[in-house]
Scaffold this active site. Structure first.
Site, mmCIF file in Angstrom:
data_model
loop_
_atom_site.group_PDB
_atom_site.id
_atom_site.type_symbol
_atom_site.label_atom_id
_atom_site.label_comp_id
_atom_site.label_asym_id
_atom_site.label_seq_id
_atom_site.Cartn_x
_atom_site.Cartn_y
_atom_site.Cartn_z
ATOM 1 N N GLY A 88 2.733 0.836 -2.228
ATOM 2 C CA GLY A 88 2.497 2.085 -2.935
ATOM 3 C C GLY A 88 3.019 3.280 -2.155
ATOM 4 N N MET A 94 -5.228 -0.765 -7.837
ATOM 5 C CA MET A 94 -4.862 0.097 -8.959
ATOM 6 C C MET A 94 -3.503 -0.185 -9.598
ATOM 7 S SD MET A 94 -6.327 3.785 -7.619
ATOM 8 C CE MET A 94 -6.367 4.483 -9.271
ATOM 9 N N ASP A 126 -11.366 -1.467 2.601
ATOM 10 C CA ASP A 126 -12.673 -0.869 2.358
ATOM 11 C C ASP A 126 -13.610 -1.937 1.809
ATOM 12 O OD1 ASP A 126 -12.107 2.313 2.463
ATOM 13 O OD2 ASP A 126 -10.407 1.267 1.566
ATOM 14 N N ARG A 131 5.452 3.594 3.952
ATOM 15 C CA ARG A 131 5.319 2.199 4.366
ATOM 16 C C ARG A 131 6.589 1.432 4.032
ATOM 17 N NH1 ARG A 131 1.191 0.608 6.541
ATOM 18 N NH2 ARG A 131 -0.110 2.232 5.636
ATOM 19 N N HIS A 152 14.482 7.285 -12.441
ATOM 20 C CA HIS A 152 13.573 7.421 -11.309
ATOM 21 C C HIS A 152 14.095 6.749 -10.048
ATOM 22 C CE1 HIS A 152 11.099 7.775 -14.985
ATOM 23 N NE2 HIS A 152 10.503 8.729 -14.310
ATOM 24 N N ILE A 171 2.611 -5.102 -2.127
ATOM 25 C CA ILE A 171 1.837 -5.164 -0.891
ATOM 26 C C ILE A 171 1.061 -3.854 -0.784
ATOM 27 C CG2 ILE A 171 3.236 -6.817 0.376
ATOM 28 C CD1 ILE A 171 4.681 -4.457 1.687
ATOM 29 N N GLY A 172 -0.260 -3.961 -0.696
ATOM 30 C CA GLY A 172 -1.063 -2.748 -0.686
ATOM 31 C C GLY A 172 -2.448 -3.005 -0.137
#
Length: 235
Positions: free
Chosen positions: A21, A181, A205, A25, A4, A89-90
């Site tokens: 993710g 997640m 959020d 970015r 991958h 980082i997300g």
């Protein structure tokens, strides 16, 4: 080598890596923060770059969404390319009024509804947690940069579109700060392979107020998170 990631050699990827993710970015970080960045991966559109930050080699690799995807990329980075420090980082969704949109949170531990742990054949319940070494470096960087964060337990969930509207309240009642997640899988892979991992998220959020970050707020807040992660990566 990895199926991958198409880096030609272990030396193409730094020992410390940032893991957003969103692969775009990763591209943004490479182009705006790294010196002389070189793209080492384009397979499946999951862009990966290596450059230097303040003279120290650092890589950044997109991982996609969810624990299966994070599990694949972090495992291959550790076992195939010798990465030792992995910094997610997300974004995350807050469960509490005092953890506001644009706040930065760190998962000291990552509760989960996933069965990812089955791969390790652990005879009981396992508590995935961050590396204290990296947490200490992030804390020191936070003080130097004047970028505050909140740390505690988060939850890594497999499902994004939950059918029960109040599902999150039971997690909140146990002191869980926010939901994302990926962190639990990252922490398990790191623990099994005896390397360091930490998850840094910006609240985008809010489950209590319904507030969502604007495009401008996301840009500014994400930049603070990137700076915090980069400074920790080179310590």
């Amino acid at each position: 080598m990895s199926t991958h990631i198409n880096a030609a050699d272990r030396k193409d990827i730094a020992r410390s890596i940032l893991l957003p993710g969103d692969p775009l970015r990763a591209k943004f970080i490479a182009e705006n923060f790294l010196e002389n960045p070189k793209c080492y991966n384009e397979i499946r559109g999951m862009l990966g770059y290596t450059g230097t930050y303040k003279g120290v080699p650092v890589s950044v690799q997109g991982t996609g969404m969810g624990m299966p995807s994070m599990g694949i990329y972090s495992w291959e980075l550790i076992t195939e390319y010798g990465v030792e420090n992995l910094i997610r980082i997300g974004t995350a969704g807050s469960f509490h009024e005092d953890i506001k949109v644009k706040d930065i949170v760190i998962g000291m531990a990552a509760s989960t509804d996933s069965n990812y742990i089955h791969a390790f054949d652990v005879p009981g319940t396992y508590a995935p947690c961050a590396s204290y070494e990296l947490l200490s470096k992030v804390s020191a960087s936070s003080t130097e940069l004047g970028i505050p964060f909140k740390a505690g337990n988060i939850v890594s969930c497999d499902v994004f579109y939950e059918l029960k509207e109040d599902w999150w309240k039971r997690w909140a009642s146990m002191g869980i700060m926010a939901v994302e997640m990926e962190a639990a899988a990252l922490y398990m892979n790191a623990a099994y392979n005896d390397v360091n991992a930490i998850a840094i998220m910006t609240i985008s959020d809010h489950f209590v107020t319904g507030e969502k970050a604007t495009a401008r707020e996301r840009e500014t807040s994400f930049t603070d998170m990137m700076k915090l992660a980069l400074e920790a990566a080179i310590r």
